[in-house]
Design a protein around this motif. Structure first.
Motif, PDB file in Angstrom:
ATOM      1  N   LEU A  24       6.987  50.023 -40.028  1.00  0.00           N
ATOM      2  CA  LEU A  24       5.681  49.345 -40.532  1.00  0.00           C
ATOM      3  C   LEU A  24       4.926  50.007 -41.107  1.00  0.00           C
ATOM      4  O   LEU A  24       4.764  51.271 -40.704  1.00  0.00           O
ATOM      5  CB  LEU A  24       5.148  48.311 -39.384  1.00  0.00           C
ATOM      6  CG  LEU A  24       6.102  47.298 -38.467  1.00  0.00           C
ATOM      7  CD1 LEU A  24       5.285  46.852 -37.520  1.00  0.00           C
ATOM      8  CD2 LEU A  24       6.319  46.442 -39.598  1.00  0.00           C
ATOM      9  N   ILE A  25       4.061  49.780 -41.858  1.00  0.00           N
ATOM     10  CA  ILE A  25       3.167  50.585 -42.552  1.00  0.00           C
ATOM     11  C   ILE A  25       1.675  50.557 -41.689  1.00  0.00           C
ATOM     12  O   ILE A  25       1.019  49.505 -41.741  1.00  0.00           O
ATOM     13  CB  ILE A  25       2.813  50.397 -44.027  1.00  0.00           C
ATOM     14  CG1 ILE A  25       4.003  50.173 -44.973  1.00  0.00           C
ATOM     15  CG2 ILE A  25       1.725  51.286 -44.551  1.00  0.00           C
ATOM     16  CD1 ILE A  25       4.715  51.554 -44.983  1.00  0.00           C
ATOM     17  N   LEU A  53      -1.772  48.976 -43.152  1.00  0.00           N
ATOM     18  CA  LEU A  53      -1.489  47.352 -43.415  1.00  0.00           C
ATOM     19  C   LEU A  53      -1.742  46.584 -42.404  1.00  0.00           C
ATOM     20  O   LEU A  53      -1.119  46.865 -41.339  1.00  0.00           O
ATOM     21  CB  LEU A  53      -0.286  47.085 -44.416  1.00  0.00           C
ATOM     22  CG  LEU A  53       0.127  48.046 -45.458  1.00  0.00           C
ATOM     23  CD1 LEU A  53       1.322  47.500 -46.340  1.00  0.00           C
ATOM     24  CD2 LEU A  53      -1.065  47.950 -46.520  1.00  0.00           C
ATOM     25  N   GLU A  81       0.407  41.909 -44.411  1.00  0.00           N
ATOM     26  CA  GLU A  81       0.678  42.345 -45.451  1.00  0.00           C
ATOM     27  C   GLU A  81       1.913  43.269 -45.142  1.00  0.00           C
ATOM     28  O   GLU A  81       2.714  43.349 -46.417  1.00  0.00           O
ATOM     29  CB  GLU A  81      -0.390  43.645 -45.628  1.00  0.00           C
ATOM     30  CG  GLU A  81      -2.020  42.852 -46.252  1.00  0.00           C
ATOM     31  CD  GLU A  81      -3.055  44.008 -46.249  1.00  0.00           C
ATOM     32  OE1 GLU A  81      -3.909  43.555 -46.709  1.00  0.00           O
ATOM     33  OE2 GLU A  81      -2.917  45.032 -45.323  1.00  0.00           O
ATOM     34  N   ASN A  82       2.266  43.608 -44.023  1.00  0.00           N
ATOM     35  CA  ASN A  82       3.745  44.309 -43.780  1.00  0.00           C
ATOM     36  C   ASN A  82       4.546  43.271 -43.858  1.00  0.00           C
ATOM     37  O   ASN A  82       5.852  43.755 -44.702  1.00  0.00           O
ATOM     38  CB  ASN A  82       3.610  44.774 -42.350  1.00  0.00           C
ATOM     39  CG  ASN A  82       3.123  46.197 -42.408  1.00  0.00           C
ATOM     40  OD1 ASN A  82       4.099  47.154 -42.555  1.00  0.00           O
ATOM     41  ND2 ASN A  82       1.950  46.331 -41.557  1.00  0.00           N
ATOM     42  N   LEU A  98       5.156  42.550 -47.702  1.00  0.00           N
ATOM     43  CA  LEU A  98       5.487  43.820 -48.579  1.00  0.00           C
ATOM     44  C   LEU A  98       6.610  43.702 -49.419  1.00  0.00           C
ATOM     45  O   LEU A  98       6.492  44.288 -50.518  1.00  0.00           O
ATOM     46  CB  LEU A  98       5.535  44.964 -47.774  1.00  0.00           C
ATOM     47  CG  LEU A  98       5.488  46.450 -48.443  1.00  0.00           C
ATOM     48  CD1 LEU A  98       4.034  46.642 -48.880  1.00  0.00           C
ATOM     49  CD2 LEU A  98       5.744  47.579 -47.079  1.00  0.00           C
ATOM     50  N   ARG A 106      -3.473  45.341 -37.367  1.00  0.00           N
ATOM     51  CA  ARG A 106      -2.492  46.585 -37.828  1.00  0.00           C
ATOM     52  C   ARG A 106      -1.707  47.108 -36.609  1.00  0.00           C
ATOM     53  O   ARG A 106      -1.754  46.660 -35.743  1.00  0.00           O
ATOM     54  CB  ARG A 106      -3.357  47.824 -38.487  1.00  0.00           C
ATOM     55  CG  ARG A 106      -4.004  47.242 -39.635  1.00  0.00           C
ATOM     56  CD  ARG A 106      -5.211  48.338 -40.343  1.00  0.00           C
ATOM     57  NE  ARG A 106      -5.512  47.921 -41.597  1.00  0.00           N
ATOM     58  CZ  ARG A 106      -6.579  46.805 -41.840  1.00  0.00           C
ATOM     59  NH1 ARG A 106      -7.090  46.386 -40.837  1.00  0.00           N
ATOM     60  NH2 ARG A 106      -6.863  46.744 -43.150  1.00  0.00           N
ATOM     61  N   PRO A 107      -0.642  47.713 -37.054  1.00  0.00           N
ATOM     62  CA  PRO A 107       0.392  48.204 -36.171  1.00  0.00           C
ATOM     63  C   PRO A 107      -0.042  48.900 -35.035  1.00  0.00           C
ATOM     64  O   PRO A 107       0.366  48.846 -33.996  1.00  0.00           O
ATOM     65  CB  PRO A 107       1.685  48.873 -37.070  1.00  0.00           C
ATOM     66  CG  PRO A 107       1.312  48.483 -38.342  1.00  0.00           C
ATOM     67  CD  PRO A 107      -0.008  47.905 -38.712  1.00  0.00           C
ATOM     68  N   LYS A 111       5.208  44.323 -32.585  1.00  0.00           N
ATOM     69  CA  LYS A 111       5.872  45.095 -33.938  1.00  0.00           C
ATOM     70  C   LYS A 111       6.827  44.686 -34.420  1.00  0.00           C
ATOM     71  O   LYS A 111       7.423  44.459 -35.439  1.00  0.00           O
ATOM     72  CB  LYS A 111       5.839  46.470 -33.819  1.00  0.00           C
ATOM     73  CG  LYS A 111       4.265  47.146 -33.616  1.00  0.00           C
ATOM     74  CD  LYS A 111       4.533  48.719 -33.145  1.00  0.00           C
ATOM     75  CE  LYS A 111       3.257  49.265 -32.865  1.00  0.00           C
ATOM     76  NZ  LYS A 111       3.249  50.706 -32.420  1.00  0.00           N
ATOM     77  N   ALA A 118       8.485  42.834 -37.939  1.00  0.00           N
ATOM     78  CA  ALA A 118       9.737  43.236 -38.740  1.00  0.00           C
ATOM     79  C   ALA A 118      10.533  42.320 -38.786  1.00  0.00           C
ATOM     80  O   ALA A 118      11.139  42.091 -39.673  1.00  0.00           O
ATOM     81  CB  ALA A 118      10.324  44.319 -37.633  1.00  0.00           C
ATOM     82  N   ARG A 176       9.286  39.901 -41.510  1.00  0.00           N
ATOM     83  CA  ARG A 176       9.251  40.711 -42.783  1.00  0.00           C
ATOM     84  C   ARG A 176      10.875  40.551 -43.234  1.00  0.00           C
ATOM     85  O   ARG A 176      11.043  40.526 -44.770  1.00  0.00           O
ATOM     86  CB  ARG A 176       9.025  42.081 -42.606  1.00  0.00           C
ATOM     87  CG  ARG A 176       9.319  43.147 -43.819  1.00  0.00           C
ATOM     88  CD  ARG A 176       8.974  44.561 -43.857  1.00  0.00           C
ATOM     89  NE  ARG A 176       9.878  44.968 -42.900  1.00  0.00           N
ATOM     90  CZ  ARG A 176       9.552  46.162 -42.032  1.00  0.00           C
ATOM     91  NH1 ARG A 176       8.418  47.017 -42.609  1.00  0.00           N
ATOM     92  NH2 ARG A 176      10.293  46.454 -41.377  1.00  0.00           N
TER      93      ARG A 176
END
Length: 245
Positions: free
Chosen positions: A120-121, A124, A128-129, A132, A162-163, A171, A175, A178
């Motif tokens: 993960l970023i 972001l 947003e992750n 992406l 955010r992460p 998290k 993932a 995503r």
């Protein structure tokens, strides 16, 4: 699967014909796959003559002890690794020898991948992750789809986090969301419940069941017996060899 990433040969191979079931090939196959590595002058055989067929809408759990070859098999299915011998087929097409660019395009179009490392970023948000992978496609619906996926895995109240603000299990669910954003035909997951409590694991596995109902083929490598409760079929890797349970 679109033709622009198919192998250059115009005629179907004998392997492709074997993969054809009533006019429709399964989305994912390994045929006689062996993967060998050089282990400091000694050959290490991570996979040995593995045959695996995963049908559309099927959820397959792959069990086995550490070092049995599970991650190697998953990476081979996901075109992140190339077998020493044997063939990898997607939709009945042999994709074993595609070049790196074609393999990358095919993964983006066809395969969702859930790694043990979340990648993960940190700057972001969760939304947003998840969105992406669509950033270069200028997909106007990406944010709405990302928010919907996060809600399905129980993170509807964490969309703007955010992460660093998320737990390990949260998290992991980002993932997973995503991996589903591009509506893959195949989902490959490496220990998808590894950081989750039982209730949250059931929620995520229930989402896997839901996408299977939409025709997605799911393969999860795991040590978690909970995954086998939701899988349609469980196989076991023992010293690189695949056995049905």
């Amino acid at each position: 699967m679109s033709g622009d990433v198919s192998p250059p040969t115009a005629e179907r191979t004998a392997v492709e014909e074997r993969a054809n079931h009533d006019g429709e090939a399964p989305p994912l196959q390994l045929i006689g796959v062996t993967r060998e590595y050089d282990g400091g002058g000694e050959t290490v055989r991570a996979l040995i003559d593995v045959d695996l067929t995963v049908e559309a809408g099927e959820f397959v759990a792959v069990m086995g002890p550490s070092g049995s070859g599970k991650s190697t098999m998953l990476n081979t299915l996901g075109l992140l690794d190339t077998p020493t011998s044997g063939e990898v087929l997607l939709d009945g097409r042999d994709v074993t020898t595609l070049d790196d660019e074609a393999r990358t395009d095919l993964r983006k179009e066809y395969i969702g991948f859930v790694f043990q490392d979340f990648f993960l970023i940190p700057t972001l948000t969760a939304t947003e992750n998840v969105a992406l992978p669509t950033v270069y496609d200028r997909d106007r619906d990406a944010t709405a789809r990302a928010e919907d996926l996060l809600d399905r895995v129980g993170l509807g109240d964490r969309l703007d986090h955010r992460p660093p603000e998320l737990s390990g299990g949260q998290k992991q669910r980002v993932a997973i969301a995503r991996a589903l954003i591009n509506r893959p035909e195949v989902l490959l997951a490496d220990e998808p419940t590894g950081n989750l409590d039982t209730d949250t694991g059931r929620q995520v596995l229930g989402e896997f069941e839901r996408i299977c109902e939409q025709g997605v083929a799911v393969v999860a490598v795991t040590h978690d017996e909970l995954v086998t409760e939701y899988a349609d079929r469980t196989v076991e890797l023992v010293d690189g060899r695949l056995e049905e349970q």
